[in-house]
Each structure stands twice: as C-alpha cells, then as structure tokens.
Design an enzyme around this catalytic site. Sequence first.
Site, PDB file in Angstrom:
ATOM      1  N   PRO A  92      48.034  93.902   3.230  1.00 59.51           N
ATOM      2  CA  PRO A  92      48.219  95.355   3.307  1.00 59.51           C
ATOM      3  C   PRO A  92      47.281  96.054   2.330  1.00 59.51           C
ATOM      4  O   PRO A  92      47.237  95.709   1.150  1.00 59.51           O
ATOM      5  CB  PRO A  92      49.687  95.543   2.901  1.00 59.51           C
ATOM      6  CG  PRO A  92      49.987  94.362   2.024  1.00 59.51           C
ATOM      7  CD  PRO A  92      49.163  93.230   2.554  1.00 59.51           C
ATOM      8  N   GLN A 138      55.353  97.416   5.359  1.00 61.07           N
ATOM      9  CA  GLN A 138      55.540  97.273   3.913  1.00 61.07           C
ATOM     10  C   GLN A 138      56.060  98.577   3.330  1.00 61.07           C
ATOM     11  O   GLN A 138      55.466  99.642   3.523  1.00 61.07           O
ATOM     12  CB  GLN A 138      54.238  96.899   3.203  1.00 61.07           C
ATOM     13  CG  GLN A 138      54.500  96.608   1.728  1.00 61.07           C
ATOM     14  CD  GLN A 138      53.247  96.353   0.916  1.00 61.07           C
ATOM     15  OE1 GLN A 138      52.527  97.289   0.580  1.00 61.07           O
ATOM     16  NE2 GLN A 138      52.984  95.095   0.594  1.00 61.07           N
ATOM     17  N   CYS A 149      51.780  96.665  -6.130  1.00 60.95           N
ATOM     18  CA  CYS A 149      50.720  97.674  -6.230  1.00 60.95           C
ATOM     19  C   CYS A 149      50.508  98.080  -7.684  1.00 60.95           C
ATOM     20  O   CYS A 149      51.463  98.459  -8.374  1.00 60.95           O
ATOM     21  CB  CYS A 149      51.071  98.904  -5.399  1.00 60.95           C
ATOM     22  SG  CYS A 149      49.800 100.192  -5.487  1.00 60.95           S
ATOM     23  N   ASP A 203      41.082  87.530  -3.893  1.00 60.60           N
ATOM     24  CA  ASP A 203      39.755  86.912  -3.861  1.00 60.60           C
ATOM     25  C   ASP A 203      39.569  85.900  -2.740  1.00 60.60           C
ATOM     26  O   ASP A 203      38.635  85.089  -2.791  1.00 60.60           O
ATOM     27  CB  ASP A 203      39.422  86.247  -5.204  1.00 60.60           C
ATOM     28  CG  ASP A 203      39.346  87.216  -6.361  1.00 60.60           C
ATOM     29  OD1 ASP A 203      39.316  88.438  -6.104  1.00 60.60           O
ATOM     30  OD2 ASP A 203      39.339  86.772  -7.519  1.00 60.60           O
ATOM     31  N   GLY A 232      42.095  90.408   2.380  1.00 62.06           N
ATOM     32  CA  GLY A 232      42.171  91.855   2.315  1.00 62.06           C
ATOM     33  C   GLY A 232      40.833  92.517   2.541  1.00 62.06           C
ATOM     34  O   GLY A 232      40.381  92.700   3.672  1.00 62.06           O
TER      35      GLY A 232
END
Length: 341
Positions: free
Chosen positions: A30, A83, A113, A215, A237
Amino acid sequence: MATDHYLSALRGGRPMEGGAQPAPLCLLAPLSGVTDLHMRRIARRCGADAVISEMVAAREFTRGSGEATLRANGSGVDLHVVQLAGCEAEPIAEAARLAEAGGAHVIDVNMGCPAKIVTGIASGSALMRDLDHAERLLAAVRNAVSVPVTVKMRLGWDDATRNAPDLAARAERLGLNAVTVHGRTRQQFYTGTADWSAIRAVVEAVSIPVIANGDVTDLASARDCLAASGAAGVMIGRAATGRPWRVGQVAAALAGRLVPEPSRAEQAALAAEHYAGLLALYGRQMGVRHARKHLAAYAETGGALEPAERSALLTTTDPEVALSLLARAFAGPADTVREAA
C-alpha cells in the site's frame, strides 16, 4: 482467480498439490497517493498475489469523505484488500464494517506509516509506542468483521524499542491472520537500508504468515529478503510504480514460472489504461494531477522521450496529448526495457 494463494495462506496454510511447499507470496504494498484503484487492477491482473489499497483514514471513511471512499473502492479488483488507519476503536471498527459491506475480502490495519501527519495524531507507527492501545484497536477490528484481518507495522518506533515481535504476537492471539513488517523503525523513515534479518524475530514469534517489506524491488532482492527474514512472502512498493506488472512477474518467478516482460506495446497499453482510468475515477481536473507521478514513472520505464517531451507529458492538461506522449515513451527499442526478474 479460482484458487487464491493469498487467501488460502490467511485461512491457515497454503497446501500445494503433491504436498509441496507453498510458493512465497508477492504483494503490491500500500502506497498513499500511489496504489490507486487502477494501479491495483492492473497489478492484480498481471499476477500479484494481492494488492492493498492506499491508506484509508477510518474516521473520514465513516463520515463519507469522497477521498476516503475513492481510496477504499475495490471495483474490478478480484481480491480487494482495504488498509485502514486510525487511533480510536469505534471509528476504525465501523470503518472495517463499512469496508466489508463494500466488498473487501481482507482488512489491513496500518500501524507502520511514519509520516508526521499520521503519527502526529497517534496513528500509524505511533501506535507502536503504546502496544496496549494498539491491541485494543486490533481487537475492535477483529470483532467487527468476518473477513480476514491483517496488520502492517515497522520494527518499532526507534532502535531502543524494536517491539514488532510483541505486537505481532498480540495480533496472533487476537485472531489476526497475518502481519507485514517493514524492516525499518519509524525514526528511520525511508533512510538507510531495510533490515530484513530483524524481521526473522517476528517470524519466530508467531505461527501466522509474516510478509517482509522494504527495499524489495525485483526477483533477486525478493529472494535475498526471504532468505534473510524467513518470511512467507514479500511486498513490492515503489519499484512497481511505472511497472505495475512487476509484482506478478516476481510472484510467478518465486513459484517457479517464467513470465516474460510485457512487450513495448503491452506496456504502452497498460500505461494508457492506467491514465484513462485515473481520469474516469477522479474527473479530468483532479485526475490529471493524480496521474503526474505515474506519468513520470511510465516515462522513465519507457525511456524513449526527449527531455522536452517528458516535460510536456508531465505538464499537459490535455488527455489526448498525454496519451500520445505515453505511446511515444514506449516507442523505443525493446532493449531499453529493464528486466523485472
């Protein structure tokens, strides 16, 4: 997909034919402002095991906010994961109920987050500073819905409080179905490198699937991450921005299947589909603004635009001009395309 790899993992094991070990999962992470409905549609259609919505503010969603509703939209996504972020039990529980009623197959709770606008209201990774409160929120969501519930977290707030194994264990006791761990603390934000080996402590603390994040960009890094973490899967991501097909390619490769890079024409068609979808979803004026980050990424992937053309692509408000320039971006020779795996 008739038999879904991700849902079977969440529901207690991923049996494979002949008793073979299940293939690791590969999910689209997300990303706020990035993993919009149309990017998720494309990534899922291209083989991602699951795609997760942008972070949806629970209280805003319960109030009927237009932006929150758009973020939670899963129309056309055959495995819809929403989410939610929040710091109060009742609003996040109500948001979970609304998301399930709207067709969500899985609810994911954001406790990772690092953005100050989120942590400043005691949400996101700030919840890792108070695990008792975090546990109350997870219990509220778990009790509110019948679909699987997962949680995404970081290693901890800082290096002195790497408490992800504790939070994951609490989540498992509450009946959550999986956890995702980004291999950085909140205080690291996105600096340095993700500590995949630190995720292994979370894997060892629970029996539910653990997904490793941070990563992972391609097949090689996915394999390295899985080896270091012992996780059941990975999330990709930002490396999927401009290449939404990449997640599915890595998922297939981890399962022992070779999925070739889409042709230049196929890539151009997916980019055009994404752009047109954003205009349809948000309306022309807002859609043009939302599309710019994606147009920049597609221009980089295509690699065939001159600097002036790239600038024109990112500044035009005329969809016909944008679509024409997108087609030109992928008009170069095939050897300019980077291999995904």
